[in-house]
Design a protein around this motif. Structure first.
Motif, PDB file in Angstrom:
ATOM      1  N   UNK A   5       0.793  -1.224   0.000  1.00  0.00           N
ATOM      2  CA  UNK A   5       0.000   0.000   0.000  1.00  0.00           C
ATOM      3  C   UNK A   5       0.823   1.270   0.000  1.00  0.00           C
ATOM      4  N   UNK A   6       2.142   1.173  -0.162  1.00  0.00           N
ATOM      5  CA  UNK A   6       3.024   2.334  -0.197  1.00  0.00           C
ATOM      6  C   UNK A   6       3.829   2.340  -1.493  1.00  0.00           C
ATOM      7  N   UNK A  31      13.432   6.844  -0.861  1.00  0.00           N
ATOM      8  CA  UNK A  31      12.462   7.539  -0.028  1.00  0.00           C
ATOM      9  C   UNK A  31      11.061   6.988  -0.307  1.00  0.00           C
ATOM     10  N   UNK A  32      10.135   7.292   0.589  1.00  0.00           N
ATOM     11  CA  UNK A  32       8.763   6.832   0.468  1.00  0.00           C
ATOM     12  C   UNK A  32       7.908   7.907  -0.205  1.00  0.00           C
ATOM     13  N   UNK A  33       6.766   7.492  -0.761  1.00  0.00           N
ATOM     14  CA  UNK A  33       5.787   8.383  -1.377  1.00  0.00           C
ATOM     15  C   UNK A  33       6.375   9.132  -2.564  1.00  0.00           C
ATOM     16  N   UNK A  53       9.296  13.991  -9.469  1.00  0.00           N
ATOM     17  CA  UNK A  53       8.410  12.868  -9.229  1.00  0.00           C
ATOM     18  C   UNK A  53       7.047  13.375  -8.790  1.00  0.00           C
ATOM     19  N   UNK A  54       6.060  12.502  -8.854  1.00  0.00           N
ATOM     20  CA  UNK A  54       4.743  12.857  -8.354  1.00  0.00           C
ATOM     21  C   UNK A  54       4.564  12.253  -6.964  1.00  0.00           C
ATOM     22  N   UNK A  55       3.995  13.046  -6.070  1.00  0.00           N
ATOM     23  CA  UNK A  55       3.827  12.659  -4.670  1.00  0.00           C
ATOM     24  C   UNK A  55       2.349  12.722  -4.312  1.00  0.00           C
ATOM     25  N   UNK A 113      -9.234  12.445  -5.090  1.00  0.00           N
ATOM     26  CA  UNK A 113      -8.997  11.018  -4.973  1.00  0.00           C
ATOM     27  C   UNK A 113      -8.681  10.351  -6.290  1.00  0.00           C
ATOM     28  N   UNK A 114      -9.148  10.930  -7.406  1.00  0.00           N
ATOM     29  CA  UNK A 114      -8.896  10.347  -8.724  1.00  0.00           C
ATOM     30  C   UNK A 114      -7.498  10.683  -9.233  1.00  0.00           C
ATOM     31  N   UNK A 115      -6.966  11.842  -8.859  1.00  0.00           N
ATOM     32  CA  UNK A 115      -5.633  12.276  -9.287  1.00  0.00           C
ATOM     33  C   UNK A 115      -4.919  12.874  -8.073  1.00  0.00           C
ATOM     34  N   UNK A 116      -4.535  12.024  -7.106  1.00  0.00           N
ATOM     35  CA  UNK A 116      -4.051  12.513  -5.805  1.00  0.00           C
ATOM     36  C   UNK A 116      -2.558  12.845  -5.755  1.00  0.00           C
ATOM     37  N   UNK A 117      -2.081  13.586  -6.760  1.00  0.00           N
ATOM     38  CA  UNK A 117      -0.640  13.822  -6.817  1.00  0.00           C
ATOM     39  C   UNK A 117      -0.301  15.302  -6.995  1.00  0.00           C
ATOM     40  N   UNK A 118       0.926  15.647  -6.565  1.00  0.00           N
ATOM     41  CA  UNK A 118       1.517  16.932  -6.905  1.00  0.00           C
ATOM     42  C   UNK A 118       2.973  16.685  -7.280  1.00  0.00           C
ATOM     43  N   UNK A 119       3.429  17.360  -8.317  1.00  0.00           N
ATOM     44  CA  UNK A 119       4.796  17.188  -8.772  1.00  0.00           C
ATOM     45  C   UNK A 119       5.779  17.875  -7.818  1.00  0.00           C
TER      46      UNK A 119
END
Length: 319
Positions: free
Chosen positions: A201-202, A219-221, A236-238, A244-250
């Motif tokens: 799950x990580x 590193x994680x995430x 990278x995207x974090x 919830x559909x696109x839960x990332x930030x560069x």
């Protein structure tokens, strides 16, 4: 896909030049196309034209202007050192991918059948090492555990082919059935790479050794890494709270200090970004085209090429 083509003379392109307007069947999308060969020529931005599904290019100095469109159909495309890697839909009855290697003129040199749906494509700086990721089940990274990937590394010089990185030994971890790998980016030594590992799950940013088939977590995430031209940083995207559909930030990670910087782009970018240079990052947004943002976290996002995806910059050829 049936494409409507409208031919118009455009004097701004130069004496005698002609531009073509490519339109989608529903006429909702239209792009200007200029005559001329599509080659892996320095100073041009390569991408997949979303109207035709073909590889196309524009000058880096005028990315929003008329594009040149080739006859090569790809879902993902990447270029380095005069080499091109195209991930295209397979021709069989079941979902599959063709990894197609092309030369500077986009002429096919080699084709490999790959299981799954096209997702990520990357070449090393000198064009020797290739990697691709396909979705074997599922089609989204948004929810861990709902997808399965297959990521390969192929050495064009030795023809050594690692078809699935899931056998890679990871220091301090036991190999489990839920391990997924994706988003490889190579260092200049054609041996070391960074990638994403998902398990338990990580997600983890890992540094791998393609020769030893071993890796260690950094590193994680962190997902879909992309190494800067100077080799000092990884974009990278974090995962962050929010959509919830696109839960990332560069973000950009300094590999020496391990300090990460969030970028000015706050929309959820599900892409393996590319570096236009040491200061600028480019990426695709579904329905929004190709955008760019500063790598230091300052400024504001700007659109480079509308109705386009899968950007990469042409570099010099191999010696």
């Amino acid at each position: 896909m049936r494409i409507l083509i409208v031919v118009v003379a455009v004097l701004a392109l130069g004496a005698g030049a002609t531009a073509y307007a490519l339109r989608s069947p529903d006429a909702q999308i239209s792009v200007a196309v200029e005559e001329g060969p599509v080659e892996l020529t320095s100073g041009r931005l390569m991408f997949v034209d979303e109207v035709s599904g073909k590889v196309a290019s524009v000058p880096l100095t005028s990315p929003g202007g008329p594009r040149r469109v080739s006859s090569l159909s790809c879902k993902r495309f990447y270029t380095a050192a005069g080499n091109g890697l195209c991930l295209a839909d397979g021709s069989g009855p079941l979902p599959g991918t063709s990894a197609v290697f092309v030369d500077r003129g986009l002429t096919e040199r080699k084709r490999m059948a790959v299981a799954g749906v096209p997702n990520r494509a990357k070449l090393s700086e000198d064009g020797r090492m290739a990697s691709w990721t396909t979705f074997v089940t599922g089609d989204s990274y948004a929810q861990a555990g709902t997808f399965s990937t297959r990521t390969a590394i192929y050495d064009q010089d030795t023809e050594v082919y690692s078809s699935n990185l899931e056998g890679t030994r990871v220091a301090g971890m036991k190999t489990t059935n839920d391990m997924n790998w994706w988003g490889v980016t190579f260092t200049p030594d054609d041996r070391t790479y960074y990638a994403t590992l998902s398990t338990g799950g990580k997600t983890y940013l890992v540094q791998g050794d393609a020769t030893e088939e071993s890796a260690k977590t950094v590193r994680e995430n962190a997902e879909c890494p992309s190494l800067s031209p100077d080799g000092k940083r990884v974009a990278f995207k974090k995962r962050v709270p929010g959509d919830g559909a696109r839960p990332w930030r560069q973000h950009v990670l300094d590999l020496t200090t391990m300090v990460e910087t969030p970028l000015a782009e706050t929309r959820g970018i599900d892409d393996q970004v590319v570096w236009l240079d040491n200061d600028t990052i480019a990426y695709g947004l579904p329905g929004e085209g190709i955008w760019a943002v500063q790598a230091n976290g300052e400024g504001a996002p700007r659109q480079l090429v509308p109705h386009a995806s899968s950007p990469s910059v042409v570099s010099g050829g191999r010696g």
